[in-house]
Design an enzyme around this catalytic site. Structure first.
Site, short mmCIF file in Angstrom:
data_model
loop_
_atom_site.label_atom_id
_atom_site.label_comp_id
_atom_site.label_asym_id
_atom_site.label_seq_id
_atom_site.Cartn_x
_atom_site.Cartn_y
_atom_site.Cartn_z
CB CYS A 159 10.61 0.64 -3.91
SG CYS A 159 9.75 -0.71 -3.09
CG LEU A 160 15.01 -3.20 -1.62
CD1 LEU A 160 15.18 -4.06 -0.37
CD2 LEU A 160 16.33 -3.10 -2.37
N GLY A 198 15.10 -0.20 4.31
CA GLY A 198 13.81 -0.57 4.90
C GLY A 198 13.20 -1.71 4.12
CD GLN A 248 9.46 -4.06 0.20
OE1 GLN A 248 9.71 -3.67 1.34
NE2 GLN A 248 10.12 -3.64 -0.86
CG HIS A 290 8.86 3.49 0.90
ND1 HIS A 290 9.15 3.98 -0.35
CD2 HIS A 290 8.99 2.13 0.80
CE1 HIS A 290 9.42 2.97 -1.18
NE2 HIS A 290 9.35 1.85 -0.50
CD GLU A 291 10.14 0.19 4.03
OE1 GLU A 291 9.52 -0.77 3.50
OE2 GLU A 291 11.11 0.74 3.48
CG HIS A 324 5.99 -1.68 0.88
ND1 HIS A 324 5.85 -2.07 -0.43
CD2 HIS A 324 7.19 -1.04 0.95
CE1 HIS A 324 6.92 -1.68 -1.13
NE2 HIS A 324 7.75 -1.04 -0.31
ZN LIG Z 1 9.59 -0.24 -0.88
#
Ligand SMILES: [Zn+2]
Length: 189
Positions: free
Chosen positions: A99-100, A50, A55, A141-142, A145
């Site tokens: 998370c990235l 995701g 991000q 989660h997304e 963000h």
């Molecule tokens: Zn994330």
């Protein structure tokens, strides 16, 4: 907003742009479709399951996810959602999230086990997704963000401060972003 052949870099904690509340998208333009395409490329390249627009430095309400995809199985089934909104939640689930944008860290986060998410697709049509388990976790989660919330904002203050200290130390040492001690999460959101 620009689009290019090079992959967009993923912003990492503590980049202040990750804390911004993203703006709703008023129309699904070619520019938004290009951004979604860029985000999918970054997500599959990392790899992650995701990614949210902030991000990659764009403060707009756009997410992409593909919770079925694994590196071993090349079949891709991405969901792209503009202005996503959780309209129903049910039950609880604890998932070990990564998370990235939060290098070298994973932690258990409690979220709703089932969600109904409403949004707009890339044709500008309203759509709804019912999700459960990992996919529900990923949506939550997304969408977090988009509100400037990272999963480390949903763990204990102690755990968070230990991570922040470790991260700051790594940054001071000038460590490569992927140079930490922990292996990447199986499902990095
Ligand atoms: Zn994330």
């Amino acid at each position: 907003m620009t689009s290019s052949m090079a992959l967009r870099p993923v912003l990492k904690f503590p980049d202040p742009r990750l804390k911004r509340v993203s703006e709703p998208i008023s129309a699904v333009t070619d520019e938004i479709r290009a951004l979604a395409r860029d985000m999918l490329e970054v997500m599959y390249d990392e790899p992650g399951i995701g990614l949210a627009a902030p991000q990659v430095g764009e403060s707009v309400r756009l997410i992409v996810l593909d919770t079925d995809w694994t590196e071993e199985d090349a079949a891709r089934n991405p969901i792209v959602l503009v202005n996503p909104e959780i309209v129903e939640r049910e039950g609880k689930i604890t998932w070990t999230e990564g998370c990235l944008s939060v290098p070298d860290y994973q932690a258990d986060v409690e979220r709703a086990n089932k969600v109904r998410v409403r949004g707009i697709d890339l044709d500008g049509k309203p759509v709804e997704h019912d999700a459960e388990g990992l996919r529900a976790v990923c949506f939550q989660h997304e969408i977090d963000h988009l509100d400037g919330i990272l999963f480390i904002d949903r763990i204990s203050r102690l755990k968070r401060s230990l991570y922040v200290k470790r991260r700051q130390k790594a940054l001071r040492r000038g460590e490569d972003e992927d140079g930490g001690a922990l292996p990447p999460a199986d499902h990095t959101l």
